[in-house]
Write an enzyme that holds these catalytic residues in place. Structure first.
Site, PDB file in Angstrom:
ATOM      1  N   VAL A  15      21.262  -2.907  -7.213  1.00  0.00           N
ATOM      2  CA  VAL A  15      19.905  -3.790  -7.256  1.00  0.00           C
ATOM      3  C   VAL A  15      19.343  -3.451  -8.278  1.00  0.00           C
ATOM      4  O   VAL A  15      18.701  -4.333  -9.161  1.00  0.00           O
ATOM      5  CB  VAL A  15      19.053  -3.798  -6.018  1.00  0.00           C
ATOM      6  CG1 VAL A  15      17.823  -4.643  -6.101  1.00  0.00           C
ATOM      7  CG2 VAL A  15      19.809  -3.989  -4.606  1.00  0.00           C
ATOM      8  N   LYS A 205      17.009  -5.460  10.000  1.00  0.00           N
ATOM      9  CA  LYS A 205      16.281  -6.449   9.278  1.00  0.00           C
ATOM     10  C   LYS A 205      15.296  -7.189  10.652  1.00  0.00           C
ATOM     11  O   LYS A 205      14.159  -7.809  10.298  1.00  0.00           O
ATOM     12  CB  LYS A 205      17.191  -7.537   8.722  1.00  0.00           C
ATOM     13  CG  LYS A 205      17.765  -6.693   7.318  1.00  0.00           C
ATOM     14  CD  LYS A 205      19.158  -7.340   7.186  1.00  0.00           C
ATOM     15  CE  LYS A 205      19.825  -6.861   5.679  1.00  0.00           C
ATOM     16  NZ  LYS A 205      21.108  -7.354   5.380  1.00  0.00           N
TER      17      LYS A 205
HETATM   18  N1  LIG Z   1      23.083  -3.906  -2.644  1.00  0.00           N
HETATM   19  C1  LIG Z   1      22.378  -4.882  -2.285  1.00  0.00           C
HETATM   20  O1  LIG Z   1      23.191  -6.192  -2.085  1.00  0.00           O
HETATM   21  C2  LIG Z   1      21.279  -4.824  -1.389  1.00  0.00           C
HETATM   22  C3  LIG Z   1      20.840  -5.784  -0.763  1.00  0.00           C
HETATM   23  C4  LIG Z   1      19.488  -5.862  -0.273  1.00  0.00           C
HETATM   24  C5  LIG Z   1      18.800  -4.527  -0.097  1.00  0.00           C
HETATM   25  N2  LIG Z   1      19.427  -3.457  -0.562  1.00  0.00           N
HETATM   26  C6  LIG Z   1      18.692  -2.413  -0.943  1.00  0.00           C
HETATM   27  O2  LIG Z   1      18.363  -1.672  -2.147  1.00  0.00           O
HETATM   28  C7  LIG Z   1      18.373  -0.383  -2.108  1.00  0.00           C
HETATM   29  C8  LIG Z   1      19.191   0.059  -3.238  1.00  0.00           C
HETATM   30  O3  LIG Z   1      20.652  -0.520  -2.906  1.00  0.00           O
HETATM   31  P1  LIG Z   1      21.672  -0.337  -4.188  1.00  0.00           P
HETATM   32  O4  LIG Z   1      22.848  -1.014  -3.362  1.00  0.00           O
HETATM   33  O5  LIG Z   1      21.216  -0.768  -5.344  1.00  0.00           O
HETATM   34  O6  LIG Z   1      21.965   1.034  -4.137  1.00  0.00           O
HETATM   35  P2  LIG Z   1      22.988   1.958  -5.102  1.00  0.00           P
HETATM   36  O7  LIG Z   1      23.654   1.152  -5.905  1.00  0.00           O
HETATM   37  O8  LIG Z   1      23.504   3.069  -4.115  1.00  0.00           O
HETATM   38  O9  LIG Z   1      21.713   2.496  -6.000  1.00  0.00           O
HETATM   39  C9  LIG Z   1      21.015   3.610  -5.677  1.00  0.00           C
HETATM   40  C10 LIG Z   1      20.365   4.323  -7.018  1.00  0.00           C
HETATM   41  O10 LIG Z   1      19.405   5.401  -6.675  1.00  0.00           O
HETATM   42  C11 LIG Z   1      19.782   6.499  -7.367  1.00  0.00           C
HETATM   43  N3  LIG Z   1      19.653   7.739  -6.597  1.00  0.00           N
HETATM   44  C12 LIG Z   1      20.300   7.978  -5.480  1.00  0.00           C
HETATM   45  N4  LIG Z   1      19.830   9.313  -5.248  1.00  0.00           N
HETATM   46  C13 LIG Z   1      19.017   9.570  -6.101  1.00  0.00           C
HETATM   47  C14 LIG Z   1      18.238  10.725  -6.143  1.00  0.00           C
HETATM   48  N5  LIG Z   1      18.219  11.805  -5.316  1.00  0.00           N
HETATM   49  N6  LIG Z   1      17.216  10.590  -7.335  1.00  0.00           N
HETATM   50  C15 LIG Z   1      17.292   9.556  -8.189  1.00  0.00           C
HETATM   51  N7  LIG Z   1      17.792   8.743  -7.882  1.00  0.00           N
HETATM   52  C16 LIG Z   1      18.945   8.655  -6.911  1.00  0.00           C
HETATM   53  C17 LIG Z   1      21.259   6.178  -7.962  1.00  0.00           C
HETATM   54  O11 LIG Z   1      21.408   7.024  -8.946  1.00  0.00           O
HETATM   55  P3  LIG Z   1      22.803   7.042  -9.911  1.00  0.00           P
HETATM   56  O12 LIG Z   1      23.022   5.523 -10.470  1.00  0.00           O
HETATM   57  O13 LIG Z   1      22.686   7.885 -10.897  1.00  0.00           O
HETATM   58  O14 LIG Z   1      23.869   7.142  -9.099  1.00  0.00           O
HETATM   59  C18 LIG Z   1      21.555   4.724  -8.074  1.00  0.00           C
HETATM   60  O15 LIG Z   1      20.911   4.311  -9.139  1.00  0.00           O
HETATM   61  C19 LIG Z   1      18.781   0.043  -0.635  1.00  0.00           C
HETATM   62  O16 LIG Z   1      17.437   0.227   0.083  1.00  0.00           O
HETATM   63  C20 LIG Z   1      19.399  -1.064  -0.102  1.00  0.00           C
HETATM   64  O17 LIG Z   1      19.511  -1.062   1.321  1.00  0.00           O
HETATM   65  C21 LIG Z   1      20.625  -3.433  -1.367  1.00  0.00           C
END
Ligand SMILES: NC(=O)c1ccc[n+]([C@@H]2O[C@H](COP(=O)([O-])OP(=O)(O)OC[C@H]3O[C@@H](n4cnc5c(N)ncnc54)[C@H](OP(=O)(O)O)[C@@H]3O)[C@@H](O)[C@H]2O)c1
Length: 461
Positions: A15, A205
């Site tokens: 995201v 949700k």
């Molecule tokens: N993906 C979807 O379609 C979607 C839809 C609706 C809502 N969401 C929500 O959006 C949020 C993010 O989802 P996502 O899919 O984008 O997750 P993701 O791809 O796993 O990305 C997580 C990010 O957080 C960073 N991170 C993890 N641990 C960290 C730490 N300790 N310190 C600093 N940075 C850290 C990671 O860094 P690195 O890049 O360095 O690994 C990565 O950039 C979640 O709450 C999810 O439920 C996601």
């Protein structure tokens, strides 16, 4: 004259990188439409070594506190996920009086009231459009567009992974295991899909959506949850024969109409919330037989849809991409702009609909949930079986709507018998099923799914 707004992005995964892409590619459009110059100034990630298209003047680090504390960070956008580090980061930002934008439904479903209260205490706000329904502006609709409506029911397909799997099982006749593996390969399911297929993601949700729709504080634990991991292709086929498709539905509804209840019980209205004090919510997430004429039956693949029934508007359907990089980033940008323009902080301050300002939900016990039911029994093909089964149902006052059985290959074999019932309570059905499964002529466990019919007003002519 444009106004500059400094952004801190915590997390730049699926995201977060979508948000960066929109900020980079649509800066001019956003500026022209909103008068805002949205500048990404701080970016926090876990792994500094990963290549990312970071704007030249943005600072990338692993230090959450520094990036939140920075004087040029006006809005904190949390896209890390989870309930640990993300919670600590949000709390820190709120204590500094900085507004937070988040897509983190797990965190809000577990700690929403506490975090909203913290935001209020520090005269700031939390914006969370991307937490439910991906790019669909359902939070905006519930908090603004439908503000004049008493909402009677909210029925949604809110988990794209489950919908992809069920769609493939329906269209291609695949088993659950095959459809899950295909969804993983296509990027629609995580390597560990438990949160999605167990129904928990949908319940988180629903907790948020129901809290806003009914102006009570609903927690994930209030919701009866069943996932799709036990769904058998056989039941998808039988449901099809009966004119239904199987969907994972998240359902929140008032248990009876306000007028009828108030007239019969003299219930008092709570002046602050507009909710009658005897209101009870029926809350559940489970695989459901949805009639093919229902609009939700047409919602396929990764799409989400939420049907909302308001007393003034009637039925409204919110449909779109419920997850994914760009749809979710679209909702995050909506929040960033709303916070920067002041519309979201104003609504957060003024409206008494957020879980920190509303009472705990009064929830109908699971045994009292009402549905029609679909039963698949494996019955020995001998005389008298159906009579024994309908007797057991009758003893629990469950009325049969239809019975269907395919011809057996051999006399005396176990064959599937499909029974649909009229409306009955979950408790009665469970008690009857226990007796049915104890019969010598039945091979347990029998399959039990719910049938949810459209409210009459919306059924096909
Ligand atoms: N993906 C979807 O379609 C979607 C839809 C609706 C809502 N969401 C929500 O959006 C949020 C993010 O989802 P996502 O899919 O984008 O997750 P993701 O791809 O796993 O990305 C997580 C990010 O957080 C960073 N991170 C993890 N641990 C960290 C730490 N300790 N310190 C600093 N940075 C850290 C990671 O860094 P690195 O890049 O360095 O690994 C990565 O950039 C979640 O709450 C999810 O439920 C996601």
């Amino acid at each position: 004259m444009s106004k500059s707004i400094g952004l801190t992005l915590l997390g730049c995964g699926t995201v977060g990188s979508g948000v960066m892409k929109i900020l980079a590619e649509q800066a001019e459009l956003l500026k022209r439409r909103t008068g805002l110059n949205l500048e990404l100034r701080h970016l926090v990630v876990r792994d500094l070594g990963k290549p990312r298209p970071v704007p030249a003047n943005a600072k990338v680090s692993t230090d959450l506190r520094d990036a939140i504390d920075a004087p040029d960070a006006d809005i904190i956008v949390e896209l890390i996920g989870g309930t640990g580090m993300a919670k600590a980061a949000i709390e820190h930002a709120l204590k500094l009086g900085k507004p937070v934008v988040t897509a983190n439904k797990s965190l809000l479903a577990a700690h929403g009231a506490e975090l909203f209260a913290l935001a209020r205490k520090h005269n700031t706000c939390i914006a969370f459009e991307a937490s439910c329904g991906g790019g669909i502006p359902i939070i905006d609709a519930l908090t603004k567009g439908l503000i004049a409506n008493r909402i009677d029911a909210l029925v949604g397909i809110v988990n794209g992974t489950c919908n992809v799997i069920l769609t493939q099982m329906t269209r291609s006749g695949w088993t659950y295991e095959h459809a899950l593996e295909a969804a993983k390969k296509a990027g629609f399911a995580e390597a560990d899909p438990t949160l999605d297929v167990s129904g928990r993601d949908a319940a988180q949700k629903l907790a948020l959506l129901a809290s806003l729709a009914f102006n009570v504080n609903v927690l994930e634990g209030d919701i009866h949850v069943e996932g799709i991991d036990k769904i058998d292709a056989t039941d998808i086929n039988f449901a099809g024969e009966l004119g239904y498709v199987i969907k994972l539905l998240a359902i929140a509804e008032r248990t009876c109409s306000r007028d009828a209840r108030v007239a019969s019980s003299g219930a008092q209205h709570d002046g602050d919330t507009g909710v009658a004090t005897t209101d009870r919510l029926a809350l559940r997430v489970h695989p459901t037989l949805v009639h093919k004429t229902d609009v939700l039956a047409e919602v396929s693949g990764a799409f989400n849809a939420i049907s909302v029934y308001g007393h003034a508007l009637g039925h409204a359907l919110f449909y779109g991409r419920g997850a994914g990089q760009m749809p979710t980033a679209s909702a995050v940008l909506y929040d960033i702009v709303g916070v920067a323009l002041g519309t979201i902080p104003q609504a957060f301050k003024q409206l008494s609909i957020f879980p920190d300002t509303t009472p705990r939900a009064s929830v109908l016990p699971v045994a009292q949930l009402q549905s029609r039911f679909y039963l698949r029994l494996m019955a020995r093909d001998v005389p008298g079986v159906l009579a024994e089964v309908t007797d057991a149902l009758g003893r629990h006052k469950i009325s049969v709507s239809a019975v269907r059985q395919h011809e057996p290959d051999d006399v005396g074999q176990f064959v599937p018998v499909i029974i649909t019932t009229h409306r009955a309570s979950e408790g009665s059905l469970r008690a009857a099923l226990k007796e049915i499964d104890a019969l010598n002529t039945i091979a347990p466990p029998s399959v039990c799914l719910r049938i949810v019919d459209q409210p009459k007003e919306f059924a096909a002519e």
